[in-house]
Design a protein around this motif. Structure first.
Motif, PDB file in Angstrom:
ATOM      1  N   GLY B 105       0.825  -1.199   0.000  1.00  0.00           N
ATOM      2  CA  GLY B 105       0.000   0.000   0.000  1.00  0.00           C
ATOM      3  C   GLY B 105       0.863   1.255   0.000  1.00  0.00           C
ATOM      4  N   SER B 106       1.894   1.241   0.824  1.00  0.00           N
ATOM      5  CA  SER B 106       2.755   2.419   0.915  1.00  0.00           C
ATOM      6  C   SER B 106       3.431   2.703  -0.408  1.00  0.00           C
ATOM      7  CB  SER B 106       3.817   2.195   1.980  1.00  0.00           C
ATOM      8  OG  SER B 106       3.235   1.730   3.150  1.00  0.00           O
ATOM      9  N   ILE B 107       3.971   1.656  -1.003  1.00  0.00           N
ATOM     10  CA  ILE B 107       4.655   1.846  -2.284  1.00  0.00           C
ATOM     11  C   ILE B 107       3.650   2.273  -3.344  1.00  0.00           C
ATOM     12  CG2 ILE B 107       6.020   0.691  -4.047  1.00  0.00           C
ATOM     13  CD1 ILE B 107       7.746   0.206  -1.897  1.00  0.00           C
ATOM     14  N   GLY B 108       2.442   1.696  -3.245  1.00  0.00           N
ATOM     15  CA  GLY B 108       1.406   2.070  -4.211  1.00  0.00           C
ATOM     16  C   GLY B 108       1.099   3.553  -4.130  1.00  0.00           C
ATOM     17  N   VAL B 109       0.982   4.062  -2.915  1.00  0.00           N
ATOM     18  CA  VAL B 109       0.726   5.497  -2.760  1.00  0.00           C
ATOM     19  C   VAL B 109       1.896   6.290  -3.330  1.00  0.00           C
ATOM     20  CG1 VAL B 109       0.465   7.346  -1.087  1.00  0.00           C
ATOM     21  CG2 VAL B 109      -0.756   5.218  -0.755  1.00  0.00           C
ATOM     22  N   THR B 110       3.087   5.799  -3.046  1.00  0.00           N
ATOM     23  CA  THR B 110       4.270   6.533  -3.469  1.00  0.00           C
ATOM     24  C   THR B 110       4.324   6.703  -4.982  1.00  0.00           C
ATOM     25  OG1 THR B 110       5.375   5.506  -1.615  1.00  0.00           O
ATOM     26  CG2 THR B 110       6.769   6.611  -3.220  1.00  0.00           C
ATOM     27  N   PHE B 111       3.906   5.677  -5.688  1.00  0.00           N
ATOM     28  CA  PHE B 111       4.016   5.767  -7.148  1.00  0.00           C
ATOM     29  C   PHE B 111       2.716   6.173  -7.815  1.00  0.00           C
ATOM     30  CE2 PHE B 111       7.729   3.198  -6.135  1.00  0.00           C
ATOM     31  CZ  PHE B 111       8.688   3.906  -6.845  1.00  0.00           C
ATOM     32  N   ALA B 112       1.679   6.402  -6.998  1.00  0.00           N
ATOM     33  CA  ALA B 112       0.398   6.771  -7.599  1.00  0.00           C
ATOM     34  C   ALA B 112       0.514   8.148  -8.237  1.00  0.00           C
ATOM     35  CB  ALA B 112      -0.695   6.782  -6.538  1.00  0.00           C
ATOM     36  N   GLY B 113      -0.134   8.292  -9.370  1.00  0.00           N
ATOM     37  CA  GLY B 113      -0.083   9.576 -10.060  1.00  0.00           C
ATOM     38  C   GLY B 113      -1.388  10.333  -9.941  1.00  0.00           C
ATOM     39  N   ASP B 114      -2.400   9.675  -9.360  1.00  0.00           N
ATOM     40  CA  ASP B 114      -3.669  10.378  -9.206  1.00  0.00           C
ATOM     41  C   ASP B 114      -4.276   9.998  -7.868  1.00  0.00           C
ATOM     42  OD1 ASP B 114      -6.259   8.334 -10.151  1.00  0.00           O
ATOM     43  OD2 ASP B 114      -4.167   7.697 -10.205  1.00  0.00           O
ATOM     44  N   PHE B 115      -5.223  10.821  -7.453  1.00  0.00           N
ATOM     45  CA  PHE B 115      -5.746  10.655  -6.102  1.00  0.00           C
ATOM     46  C   PHE B 115      -6.602   9.416  -5.940  1.00  0.00           C
ATOM     47  CE2 PHE B 115      -4.601  15.132  -5.518  1.00  0.00           C
ATOM     48  CZ  PHE B 115      -3.964  15.007  -4.293  1.00  0.00           C
ATOM     49  N   PHE B 116      -7.248   8.983  -7.022  1.00  0.00           N
ATOM     50  CA  PHE B 116      -8.091   7.788  -6.926  1.00  0.00           C
ATOM     51  C   PHE B 116      -7.218   6.592  -6.575  1.00  0.00           C
ATOM     52  CE2 PHE B 116     -10.895   4.427  -8.233  1.00  0.00           C
ATOM     53  CZ  PHE B 116     -12.159   4.943  -8.036  1.00  0.00           C
TER      54      PHE B 116
END
Lengths: 496, 568, 65, 500
Positions: B105-116
């Protein structure tokens, strides 16, 4: 010309049969039954023929007895309305007789001959009422059928004679009121022929005497129809008469009275005046509405199935009265359709009462439990279907008469009737599910020890009519548009 | 070299699924594969928007690499890897699965490019971390985990509300820097993120729950949640002046509580908040240099904080308690651990030659240029940091007096994991260039200036002197200091009474009333005549049959009535 | 703590003061030492005296309902 | 030929399980044959429903008129996107529920299994009938049939409690049916038609406001019973005494979903967004639904019985749909429609779990579930997924519908609704997660040995539904294009406008 004789044939068949039944007592014990059944079948054929003919030609069939033309002679008329009612009562009779073959023998042993004779007399009287074109003649037939009815009720259990006596007193009062009304009319119009009277009344304003005549006729017939609060005779009579007698009288007796009411209000008198000038229509509607509630409430209270159904009949007569009271095409359709539907529903239910009485010995609700669903699954299924139709759930027949009734009330903005209809439907939910719950869910006492009861269904001759009639409830429901369009619309009086 | 362009979070998610099916023996070692894969993967990832996914009306950006996300991603993966080494003995399948989901989850947030996308991984983090807390021993963990979860879901709800508002406002969902002219949407997002950043007064979940997790659980927890929040703050809220103030307040506030705390894991927990305060303060500055400082401090923090937590973890593992008042004199039985811990302690206190020094110097530099006297608040917080983590905690845990506690042996992979991190602390401290290589933008900065070194030596020196004089007073008694969780923990029964018991009582009361009337109605149905007169319960046809005369009378009455009515 | 330790610490202190003076004579050379000492004492005062009176509770505080 | 097939498919789809009923009844002595009929009917039904998909996806409707029910009103089916959406969910999940029922009923050695399967089949017929009904009268017809068909399911246990629940159910549902009849009659008297019309058969007309309100309240009560809108919800938790597959069917597929389906039909196709807004009816609905969402959650807290807690949660979630519809915005409708399927898959998972636990361990109280997750990891894992989804957390399809519902609240400018959705998510988490915590993180009761998973007949369906919950979030158009269908339905209702 020969075809026209079918009109006269209907009462003639029955009266003949009424005489024939005692004559054949010498033969087999079955003969009275067969005579009655065959006459009823002939009656069905004749009324069917009459109905078909009048519908296909679009004209009423007038038959002049012995060739005497009215206003001198007596006229028999088969228009769609009367022919339809004829067909209805004869068909119901056929089913009831079919079902009652062994029941009559077992419930009222040794009284088969008077029983069948009275049945034939009753049918003769009722068909006479339906077909005659003459007010006094109608009275005569009314009395014939009533007397046959009293006798039929009397051939019942221990309390039947008392109930019959009650019926007799009240019925006679009703008939007398009617006769008084007819007398008043004859006084002012000078004729007893309906067509004559109608042609006079509908062209001029009514005098107070005629209005009184109208009221007397309505109330007299109201007694016969068991319209609330004139229904005092009905409950005891239905409860204590023999099963077959009840299943015969209940579906057709009050319906024929309803026919007279329709005939008088919509064909005889000036419809506009009846609708607006005097409060008779509103009075009918009010009486019907109160009857719907009253019948429902009391039906909920009953501990005996037959009595419960009797009260429910009071309620359903109220539906018919309300439909008539609306005095609109939709109300008329609702009334006639409900007459048909209710006849079939009540026939099924009372026939099942008979079947149950044969198995259980009585119709007390307390003695019913879930062993019934195992013993008589088909009968109970038929009961359930009829109950659902009584409650008025789609697509069974009962729903649609209510639908027209609701539409009719709304059309005139009469919300209060709709509320009454809803309430009375809820009452019927309560009293029917009270029975269904017992039949399907209430455990037998001491059920643990005893083995599950074996299948113990009524004999086929009793089961078949029940099943056919209850299945027809679905057909009547789904085919209601056809019935309305092809049968009932042609009946609509000219005023509509 | 081309690498597959999907979010490295999927390594962890795949790992989590693998944990579900792998047998117990293989799990702990297999656990290491996924962070390792992620580490390598991130290492080779090019910069830019790499993976997008058309979802409904949105274009979800699952992988967007820039300097910040690469650095944070590497730090997170490294932490996961090393903690994996530390917890090689763990056999609890659930905890392993949850840990990988959490890191994922943390890494996912880190690389997310949009808020969704961010929100999705955000909630995965929340739930997975709650599971980790639950895996802690005893009943305390259960309650704390539940409070933690609700708090985070509350934060998630704020975030969700903000994101929905953002989308509704037509601004698109791309993660971007918001200018300080705040809209409700942005404020809600900020609040949601600040919950995860444990910003007082939204912080109480952290000291409430982290010390109650298991040995490895709290190590995991410390590394991710707050740093992810820091990452989002860097990306979206850089240069918001209010953060400068808030961060300084946060740093000082938490330090005070750390000084009061008696539980070594609680001390470290408060220090997470304090350290995050440093980062947030400098995010408030918002210059390119400041953001580099914030992110580098975050990387360092992940490393030395994990190291510190591992130290306490070993203590917990070996002795079974973490209360300072019970500990003492353990140094001889775990010298290596003490040494490694002290490396972490020096690092967090910003001693020269240790990694913390470098990033802290950057922070002070940035703050000094833009924040005026606020830098002195941070200095005060640094004093408190050294006081509690650098002196108080090790002194009372490993020295001071003989506690007589039995020390269980601890497996060798625990100090091994610590050693890896300690080496990193030293390396980054001695060769700042290695650290700067991970900065999102080129850093021209010489931390080893006289001014910085003097400051970094004098402060701890003074602290040590003060401590030494009061060393017998400071330990105190085994007590806890109330924090803001008091408000919801103590008032919980009240809320329960008001909103659950009362509401239910009202409901059952209405149900009773309904039942009562139903009963009445049924009684009425059994015998309607009861309404009118005294009669038996059940309907009796014979009693209630109207006599013939009344019936006849009734008919006549109707006739007369109707006639009168008509002829009127 | 042994004397050696104290001497070592004093040497470090002296070194920093000297370095500071050499770097920027205008600044008070032991500024951070004094700041640290006062700050530390302040922290200790706040946490050990003020807080003890107000927010310190027994450990089972939350378990007692 | 294919076109002909399609034209008859609606009726056949309704009929198939009705036709299977006698076969099921006749095979009462041979369980395997009986279950074969059930499964066959389920599969055929799903196939028939599926066959309608291409035509509807292309934006058309499949219409079929059987006969005239009343003058101007036919017994007619009109398969539009919304109806097909619902039918797909109902018939698809029926297959899973049938498998599950086999495991449940045999594992529990329930009595009267034949009646159970027969009623079940009739219920499904009624549900599909409701979905495909082209006019109000047809709708009511199947609505009442559904009432009657589920009655035996509610009273399945035949004990006092069950019978009382059954009575309550009948009383509520039949009264509601009557109100629907009366309301429809009024509409017929006003407009002369009962055909559903996307955008509302009453929209645009000039109707007396008082009447509109009265009739709306009738409809609200009419569909409100089955959709458990407070204060008409009380039958639903009471019906919890029914066997679990029934609860699953009632709560996830057939009855309650028919209720909320009815709510959307009412809002979108009878009254229409325009009229709803013009007469302020949407606010009435929104207030009822919003209060239900919160209150039901608060009551769910207090329940110690797992199924009861699920039941109150259902009450709350049904009102999500109603509230979404009351927003009258494109996003609101989308959210409401998506929540029908989302709640279906999630709640059916939870009920399946509760049932599997009950059959396997005879535990039904939440307090007894300590440590059960270690024995039944798959079951409780699915439970986690269901709970997450109901709390509106990603990556479960419950999040997707919540996303749209929140959008809808904003579009409608109804911040209170947004607050309700967010708060309800928290409440859901607060009453579901303690169960998960117990199941996985509390030690099992002393002396209890691990007992393993329930029969695969139960575990496989519940894992599949849990999987569906996740998959339908990640790929909302997976398998049967539910998302596209929802979009089609909504653009029909709102006339393709309304997106900001």
């Amino acid at each position: 010309m020969t075809g026209d004789h079918s009109v006269v044939l209907i009462p003639v068949i029955f009266f003949t049969a009424a005489l024939l039944v005692p004559l054949c007592r010498r033969g087999s014990r079955r003969w009275p039954y067969w005579v009655a059944l065959v006459s009823s079948l002939l009656g069905v054929a004749a009324s069917g023929e009459a109905l078909w003919r009048t519908l296909s030609t679009g004209e009423a069939i007038h038959y002049h007895l012995a060739g005497w033309r009215p206003p001198m002679g007596i006229e028999l008329i088969a228009d769609p309305l009367s022919a339809f009612f004829c067909l209805l009562i004869t068909v119901v009779t056929v089913f009831v007789l079919w079902h009652g073959r062994s029941l009559v023998e077992s419930e009222t042993p040794g009284k088969a001959v008077p029983f069948y004779s009275c049945v034939m007399l009753l049918l003769g009287g009722l068909s006479g009422i339906l077909l005659t074109g003459d007010l006094f003649n109608l009275y005569v037939f009314l009395e014939i059928s009533s007397i046959a009815g009293y006798a039929l009720v009397a051939i019942g259990d221990k309390r039947a004679p008392v109930a019959s006596f009650r019926y007799l007193i009240l019925g006679t009062i009703g008939a007398s009121l009617y006769l008084l009304g007819v007398g008043f009319l004859f006084m002012t119009v000078g004729s007893l022929n309906m067509g004559d009277i109608a042609s006079v009344l509908q062209t001029r304003a009514m005098s107070p005497v005629e209005i009184s005549a109208l009221l007397l006729i309505v109330l007299g017939i109201g007694v016969k129809m068991a319209l609330f609060p004139l229904h005092g005779w009905l409950v005891d009579a239905y409860t204590h008469a023999s099963s077959t007698a009840t299943s015969l009288i209940a579906p057709i007796g009050t319906k024929v009275a309803a026919y007279v009411l329709i005939r008088a209000l919509f064909y005889l008198f000036d419809t506009d005046l009846v609708r607006e000038g005097i409060p008779v229509m509103n009075a009918l509607a009010v009486m019907g509405a109160v009857g719907m509630l009253w019948g429902g409430v009391l039906a909920m209270a009953q501990t005996d199935l037959k009595r419960m159904l009797a009260f429910s009949s009071v309620g359903h007569v109220g539906y018919i009265a309300l439909g008539i009271g609306l005095a609109s095409p939709l109300g008329f359709i609702a009334a006639v359709l409900h007459t048909l539907n209710h006849s079939v529903m009540k026939a099924v239910l009372f026939l099942i009462c008979g079947s149950l009485r044969q198995k259980l010995g009585d119709n007390a609700l307390d003695s019913m439990n879930n062993s019934l669903r195992l013993r008589m699954p088909w009968t109970m299924a038929a009961f359930t279907l009829a109950a659902i139709s009584m409650i008025g759930l789609p697509p069974t027949a009962g729903f649609f008469s209510k639908w027209y009734l609701v539409l009719g009330s709304l059309e005139q903005g009469k919300w209060h009737w709709v509320i009454v209809i809803v309430l009375s439907s809820l009452f019927s939910v309560v009293y029917f599910f009270r029975v269904l719950e017992r039949v399907y869910l209430r455990p037998q006492e001491g059920a643990e020890e005893e083995p599950a009861p074996a299948r113990d269904e009524s004999r086929p001759s009793m089961l078949a009519p029940v099943l056919i009639l209850s299945a027809s409830l679905l057909l009547l429901g789904l085919g209601n548009v056809m019935i309305v369009n092809h049968l009932i619309r042609p009946m609509l009086p000219a005023g509509f | 070299m081309t690498v597959p362009e999907f979010s490295p979070a999927f390594w962890f998610l795949a790992g989590a699924v693998a944990m579900l099916v792998l047998p117990a023996r293989a799990r702990a070692s297999a656990f290491l594969l996924f962070p390792l894969a992620s580490l390598i993967h991130i290492w080779f990832l090019p910069t830019g928007v790499l993976q997008a996914y058309a979802y409904l009306d949105h274009e979800l950006i699952l992988l967007r690499v820039d300097g910040f996300s690469r650095g944070f991603g590497l730090a997170f993966s490294l932490a996961a890897l090393v903690i994996g080494i530390f917890s090689l003995r763990v056999t609890d399948r659930l905890q392993q699965t949850a840990a990988l989901f959490y890191a994922g989850g943390s890494i996912g947030v880190t690389f997310a490019g949009d808020f969704f996308t961010l929100l999705i991984f955000w909630e995965v983090m929340a739930v997975a971390s709650a599971m980790i807390i639950w895996a802690g021993p005893g009943r305390a963990a259960a309650g704390a985990g539940l409070r933690y979860l609700i708090f985070h879901l509350f934060g998630g709800a704020l975030l969700l509300a903000g994101i929905v508002l953002l989308w509704h406002g037509g601004g698109g969902l791309e993660i971007r820097r918001f200018d300080a002219a705040a809209s409700p949407a942005v404020i809600l997002i900020l609040l949601g993120v600040l919950v995860n950043a444990a910003m007082p007064p939204l912080h109480a979940w952290l000291p409430d729950s982290y010390p109650k997790a298991g040995v490895t659980g709290s190590i995991f927890l410390n590394a991710f949640t707050t740093k992810v929040a820091v990452y989002v703050l860097i990306q979206c809220f850089a240069g918001w002046e209010i953060l400068m103030w808030a961060g300084c307040f946060m740093a000082l506030y938490a330090v005070c509580y750390a000084v009061m705390a008696n539980d070594i894991r609680l001390i470290l927990s408060y220090h997470i908040i304090s350290q995050v305060g440093y980062m947030i303060a400098v995010i408030g500055v918002g210059t390119e240099f400041a953001l580099s400082a914030a992110s580098l401090h975050a990387y360092n923090n992940i490393i030395y904080k994990t190291l510190l937590f591992m130290g306490t973890g070993v203590v917990l593992h070996a002795v079974g308690t973490t209360r300072l008042t019970d500990l003492g004199g353990l140094a001889r039985r775990m010298p290596l651990v003490v040494a490694l811990y002290m490396i972490g302690a020096f690092a967090i206190s910003g001693f020269p030659l240790f990694s913390g020094f470098v990033s802290k110097a950057m922070i002070l530099e940035a703050m000094g240029e833009n924040g005026g006297w606020l830098v002195h608040v941070l200095l005060l917080a640094a004093v408190g940091t050294f006081l509690s983590v650098g002196i108080k905690l090790p002194y009372y845990t490993w020295f001071y007096r003989e506690s007589g506690l039995e020390v269980k042996p601890y497996p060798a992979h625990m100090p091994l994991a610590m050693a890896i991190l300690a080496a990193a602390c030293l390396a980054f401290g001695m060769v700042p260039g290695w650290l700067f290589a991970w900065a999102p933008s080129a850093v021209e900065f010489q931390p080893y200036s006289v001014y910085q070194v003097v400051e970094a030596l004098q402060l701890p020196l003074a602290t040590f002197v003060a401590f030494w004089f009061f060393r017998h007073k400071i330990l105190g008694e085994p007590k806890i200091a109330l924090d803001l969780d008091w408000f919801y923990r103590k008032s919980a029964p009240l809320w329960e009474t008001l909103f659950i018991t009362r509401v239910n009582r009202v409901f059952s009361a209405t149900q009773d009333i309904l039942d009562h009337w139903t009963e009445k109605a049924f009684a009425f149905a059994r015998n309607p005549a009861r309404l009118l007169r005294e009669v038996p319960d059940r309907f009796d046809a014979n009693l209630q049959r109207a006599d013939l005369g009344s019936n006849v009378g009734l008919i006549l009455v109707v006739v007369v009535l109707l006639t009168l009515l008509s002829l009127w | 703590m042994k004397l050696v330790g104290w001497i070592f610490l004093f040497l470090i202190f002296a070194g920093t003061v000297a370095a500071q003076y050499w770097d920027d004579p205008a600044k008070f050379p032991a500024y951070y030492f004094v700041y640290g000492l006062l700050g530390c004492l302040l922290l200790l005062f706040v946490t050990k005296v003020v807080a003890k009176k107000s927010i310190m509770r027994k450990e089972d505080y939350y378990d007692r309902s | 030929m294919p076109e002909n097939w399609i034209a008859h498919a609606p009726f056949l789809a309704v009929l198939v399980s009705l036709a299977a009923t006698p076969l099921i009844l006749l095979a009462s002595r041979r369980p395997n044959l009986r279950e074969f009929w059930t499964l066959l009917a389920a599969a055929v039904k799903f196939g028939l429903v599926l066959s309608l998909l291409p035509a509807v996806r292309a934006g058309g409707t499949v219409e079929q008129t059987l006969l005239t029910l009343a003058p101007g009103i036919s017994l007619g089916f009109r398969v539009d996107a919304f109806g097909l959406y619902f039918a797909l969910i109902a018939s698809g999940l029926w297959i899973l529920t049938s498998f599950y029922s086999i495991g449940y009923m045999r594992g529990n050695s329930e009595e009267k299994q034949t009646r159970y399967f027969a009623s079940f089949a009739v219920s499904l017929s009624a549900t599909i009938g409701i979905a495909f009904a082209g006019n109000l009268l047809t709708f009511i017809l199947f609505y009442e049939l559904l009432t009657l068909a589920t009655y035996p399911l509610v009273i399945h246990k035949e004990n006092r409690e069950a019978i009382r629940a059954g009575r309550q159910y009948l009383a509520f549902a039949l009264s509601a049916g009557l109100l629907l009849v009366v309301g429809s009659a009024w509409i017929y008297a006003q407009t002369g038609s009962l055909e559903f019309e996307a955008g509302g058969m009453l929209s645009g007309g000039d109707h007396p406001a008082g009447m509109m309100r009265v009739v709306f309240m009738m409809f609200l009560a009419g569909v409100g019973v089955k959709s458990g809108i407070m204060p008409l919800h009380s039958w639903l938790p009471a019906a919890m005494v029914a066997p679990t597959p029934v609860s699953a069917l009632l709560h996830a597929v057939a009855v309650v979903k028919s209720g909320v389906f009815g709510v959307i039909r009412m809002v979108g196709f009878v009254f229409g967004p325009e009229a709803m807004g013009a007469y302020g009816l949407n606010l009435v609905l929104a207030v009822f639904a919003g209060v239900t969402v919160i209150l039901a959650s608060l009551i769910a807290f207090q329940q110690t019985n797992l199924k009861k807690r699920l039941a109150y949660s259902t009450v709350a979630h049904l009102s999500y749909v109603a509230l979404g519809a009351a927003l009258l915005t494109q996003a609101g409708f989308t959210g409401a429609i998506l929540h029908i399927s989302a709640h279906a898959t999630m709640k059916i998972t939870l009920f399946f779990c509760a049932g599997a636990i009950y059959v396997h361990t005879h535990k039904s109280e939440i307090g007894e579930l300590d440590g059960i997750g270690r024995s039944m990891p798959w079951t409780m894992g699915a439970f986690i997924i269901g709970s997450l989804g109901l709390a509106g957390l990603p990556p479960i399809n419950g999040f997707l519908s919540k996303w749209f519902l929140l959008q809808g609240s904003l579009d409608a400018g109804l911040l209170a609704a947004m607050g309700v959705f967010l708060l309800s998510g928290l409440l859901n988490a607060a009453y579901f997660f303690p169960i998960i915590m117990r199941a996985f993180f509390r030690p099992s009761p002393a002396g209890e040995k691990p007992f393993g998973e329930a029969s695969p007949f139960m575990v496989v369906p519940l894992c599949l539904t849990a999987f569906l919950s996740v998959a339908l979030f990640l790929f909302p158009n997976l398998f049967v294009n539910l998302y596209d269908l929802a979009g089609l339905a909504v653009s029909g209702i709102t006339g393709g406008e309304g997106t900001p």
